[in-house]
Design a protein around this motif. Sequence first.
Motif, PDB file in Angstrom:
ATOM      1  N   PRO A  63     -20.550  -4.916   6.043  1.00 51.42           N
ATOM      2  CA  PRO A  63     -20.398  -3.509   6.421  1.00 51.42           C
ATOM      3  C   PRO A  63     -18.965  -3.037   6.210  1.00 51.42           C
ATOM      4  O   PRO A  63     -18.029  -3.846   6.296  1.00 51.42           O
ATOM      5  CB  PRO A  63     -20.743  -3.498   7.908  1.00 51.42           C
ATOM      6  CG  PRO A  63     -21.449  -4.778   8.179  1.00 51.42           C
ATOM      7  CD  PRO A  63     -20.986  -5.759   7.153  1.00 51.42           C
ATOM      8  N   ALA A  64     -18.800  -1.755   5.947  1.00 47.09           N
ATOM      9  CA  ALA A  64     -17.456  -1.203   5.762  1.00 47.09           C
ATOM     10  C   ALA A  64     -16.679  -1.328   7.060  1.00 47.09           C
ATOM     11  O   ALA A  64     -17.254  -1.268   8.140  1.00 47.09           O
ATOM     12  CB  ALA A  64     -17.543   0.255   5.350  1.00 47.09           C
ATOM     13  N   PHE A  65     -15.384  -1.516   6.918  1.00 43.65           N
ATOM     14  CA  PHE A  65     -14.544  -1.637   8.109  1.00 43.65           C
ATOM     15  C   PHE A  65     -14.345  -0.258   8.723  1.00 43.65           C
ATOM     16  O   PHE A  65     -13.889   0.654   8.076  1.00 43.65           O
ATOM     17  CB  PHE A  65     -13.188  -2.245   7.751  1.00 43.65           C
ATOM     18  CG  PHE A  65     -12.417  -2.639   8.966  1.00 43.65           C
ATOM     19  CD1 PHE A  65     -12.525  -3.914   9.484  1.00 43.65           C
ATOM     20  CD2 PHE A  65     -11.612  -1.716   9.620  1.00 43.65           C
ATOM     21  CE1 PHE A  65     -11.837  -4.274  10.627  1.00 43.65           C
ATOM     22  CE2 PHE A  65     -10.925  -2.070  10.765  1.00 43.65           C
ATOM     23  CZ  PHE A  65     -11.040  -3.355  11.268  1.00 43.65           C
ATOM     24  N   THR A  66     -14.723  -0.139   9.979  1.00 47.54           N
ATOM     25  CA  THR A  66     -14.604   1.190  10.589  1.00 47.54           C
ATOM     26  C   THR A  66     -13.675   1.205  11.788  1.00 47.54           C
ATOM     27  O   THR A  66     -13.604   2.150  12.531  1.00 47.54           O
ATOM     28  CB  THR A  66     -15.990   1.677  11.090  1.00 47.54           C
ATOM     29  OG1 THR A  66     -16.530   0.640  11.921  1.00 47.54           O
ATOM     30  CG2 THR A  66     -16.923   1.972   9.953  1.00 47.54           C
ATOM     31  N   GLY A  67     -12.965   0.135  12.016  1.00 46.14           N
ATOM     32  CA  GLY A  67     -12.131   0.052  13.221  1.00 46.14           C
ATOM     33  C   GLY A  67     -12.925  -0.683  14.280  1.00 46.14           C
ATOM     34  O   GLY A  67     -13.933  -1.268  13.983  1.00 46.14           O
TER      35      GLY A  67
ATOM     36  N   ASN B  87      -6.458  -3.502   7.508  1.00 46.35           N
ATOM     37  CA  ASN B  87      -7.722  -2.796   7.309  1.00 46.35           C
ATOM     38  C   ASN B  87      -7.626  -1.367   7.833  1.00 46.35           C
ATOM     39  O   ASN B  87      -8.427  -0.522   7.497  1.00 46.35           O
ATOM     40  CB  ASN B  87      -8.855  -3.475   8.095  1.00 46.35           C
ATOM     41  CG  ASN B  87      -9.177  -4.844   7.570  1.00 46.35           C
ATOM     42  OD1 ASN B  87      -9.197  -5.809   8.319  1.00 46.35           O
ATOM     43  ND2 ASN B  87      -9.441  -4.942   6.281  1.00 46.35           N
ATOM     44  N   ARG B  88      -6.674  -1.160   8.726  1.00 43.79           N
ATOM     45  CA  ARG B  88      -6.624   0.129   9.412  1.00 43.79           C
ATOM     46  C   ARG B  88      -5.256   0.758   9.269  1.00 43.79           C
ATOM     47  O   ARG B  88      -4.384   0.589  10.124  1.00 43.79           O
ATOM     48  CB  ARG B  88      -6.914  -0.080  10.898  1.00 43.79           C
ATOM     49  CG  ARG B  88      -8.275  -0.655  11.185  1.00 43.79           C
ATOM     50  CD  ARG B  88      -8.490  -0.755  12.666  1.00 43.79           C
ATOM     51  NE  ARG B  88      -7.517  -1.649  13.304  1.00 43.79           N
ATOM     52  CZ  ARG B  88      -7.252  -1.641  14.599  1.00 43.79           C
ATOM     53  NH1 ARG B  88      -7.828  -0.792  15.393  1.00 43.79           N
ATOM     54  NH2 ARG B  88      -6.381  -2.499  15.087  1.00 43.79           N
TER      55      ARG B  88
ATOM     56  N   ASP C 272     -10.480  -1.641   2.749  1.00 42.31           N
ATOM     57  CA  ASP C 272     -11.692  -2.300   3.224  1.00 42.31           C
ATOM     58  C   ASP C 272     -11.581  -3.839   3.137  1.00 42.31           C
ATOM     59  O   ASP C 272     -10.735  -4.362   2.411  1.00 42.31           O
ATOM     60  CB  ASP C 272     -12.874  -1.809   2.360  1.00 42.31           C
ATOM     61  CG  ASP C 272     -14.182  -1.809   3.134  1.00 42.31           C
ATOM     62  OD1 ASP C 272     -14.247  -2.454   4.198  1.00 42.31           O
ATOM     63  OD2 ASP C 272     -15.135  -1.158   2.661  1.00 42.31           O
TER      64      ASP C 272
ATOM     65  N   THR D  53     -10.138  -0.607  -2.584  1.00 40.65           N
ATOM     66  CA  THR D  53     -11.535  -0.221  -2.375  1.00 40.65           C
ATOM     67  C   THR D  53     -12.470  -1.277  -2.959  1.00 40.65           C
ATOM     68  O   THR D  53     -12.047  -2.167  -3.694  1.00 40.65           O
ATOM     69  CB  THR D  53     -11.834   1.119  -3.085  1.00 40.65           C
ATOM     70  OG1 THR D  53     -11.471   0.979  -4.454  1.00 40.65           O
ATOM     71  CG2 THR D  53     -11.041   2.253  -2.471  1.00 40.65           C
TER      72      THR D  53
END
Length: 308
Positions: free
Chosen positions: A303-307, A202-203, A81, A222
Amino acid sequence: MHDDSTDRIFDEIVEYPDPEIKRRYNRLVGLEVMKARLVKEAMMRLQPSSLEDWSQRHFKESLPALAYFQRRPPLFVLAGDVGTGKTELAETFGDEVARKTRIPILLHSLSLTARGTGAVGEMTRLISAAFGILKSQAEPVANDTRANAGHILLIDEADALAQSRESAQMHHEDRAGVNALIRGIDDLAEGRRPVLIVMCTNRLSALDPAVVRRAAATFEFTRPNAEQRRMVLRYAFPEHICSESEMTRIVELTGESSKLGVGFSFSDLTQRLIPSVILAAYPDHGISGDLIGTIASQTKPTPAFTGE
Ligand SMILES: Nc1ncnc2c1ncn2[C@@H]1O[C@H](COP(=O)(O)OP(=O)(O)OP(=O)(O)O)[C@@H](O)[C@H]1O
Ligand SMILES: [Mg+2]
């Protein structure tokens, strides 16, 4: 090619040890396992003779297994994250290695501009040039000796470079770039060179599987738990500023909740909350637990990294 293009391949090179970097490394909370692993791997890579000594001491021979260890790609992937310490750890652990081994370490960060201008062949050329420079600087280290200097190649935001070749939209040129990266990694591994390659992303899922497969270790970063948030906040605001019970409340406010969803990241604490408290107090007021709590409840975690 050099002069002009060499300049653009790496950001300014950092040399360890450096007292300011040691301070940053020591301030990282909750990363003990990753710190210990990276430092140990680097030490073994820079001092093959100590591995050899160990083998002789315990087995009276040079274990065949050592060859597998030494030829493994010295690649580490730091994933997770936003604002959780990936770049900070990658940029600072070299200092600890330099202190422990007494071998100077150089950090080469692949600069963002190395991602290329999109011109055909540019990315591939830059990646090959980066590995070429490292190879020429990092002399192979024989089994019975130690390196004169160590090198860390940092590829931050690696998903931009090492995107999966499987991805349908991937441009042909990018695929060639990933292939150059894989070749470079293998080449450094085979050569027993005193180099560690660190990739941050991040991904993790966006990285090419062939790159991930080569990693000696992949670490998952995390957001801080309650105890870790307390450590970071306590460092900034000691007990004479904020009582234990006030601190407990702030630690709760900055955690996961049904209202906010995710809790604060490390960087939400160090780069947003703590500076905001100072801004609110300066120049006419002091800092109190109440003030910190008020600012914390007005701050929204990243916000959390979601792509994409
Ligand atoms: N484990 C940690 N302990 C203490 N402070 C931390 C920690 N991780 C991050 N920080 C703070 O957050 C800042 C940002 O961290 P860093 O740049 O390493 O994040 P990152 O994981 O690389 O995020 P991104 O994915 O957005 O690049 C650091 O400069 C430091 O102040
Ligand atoms: Mg980062």
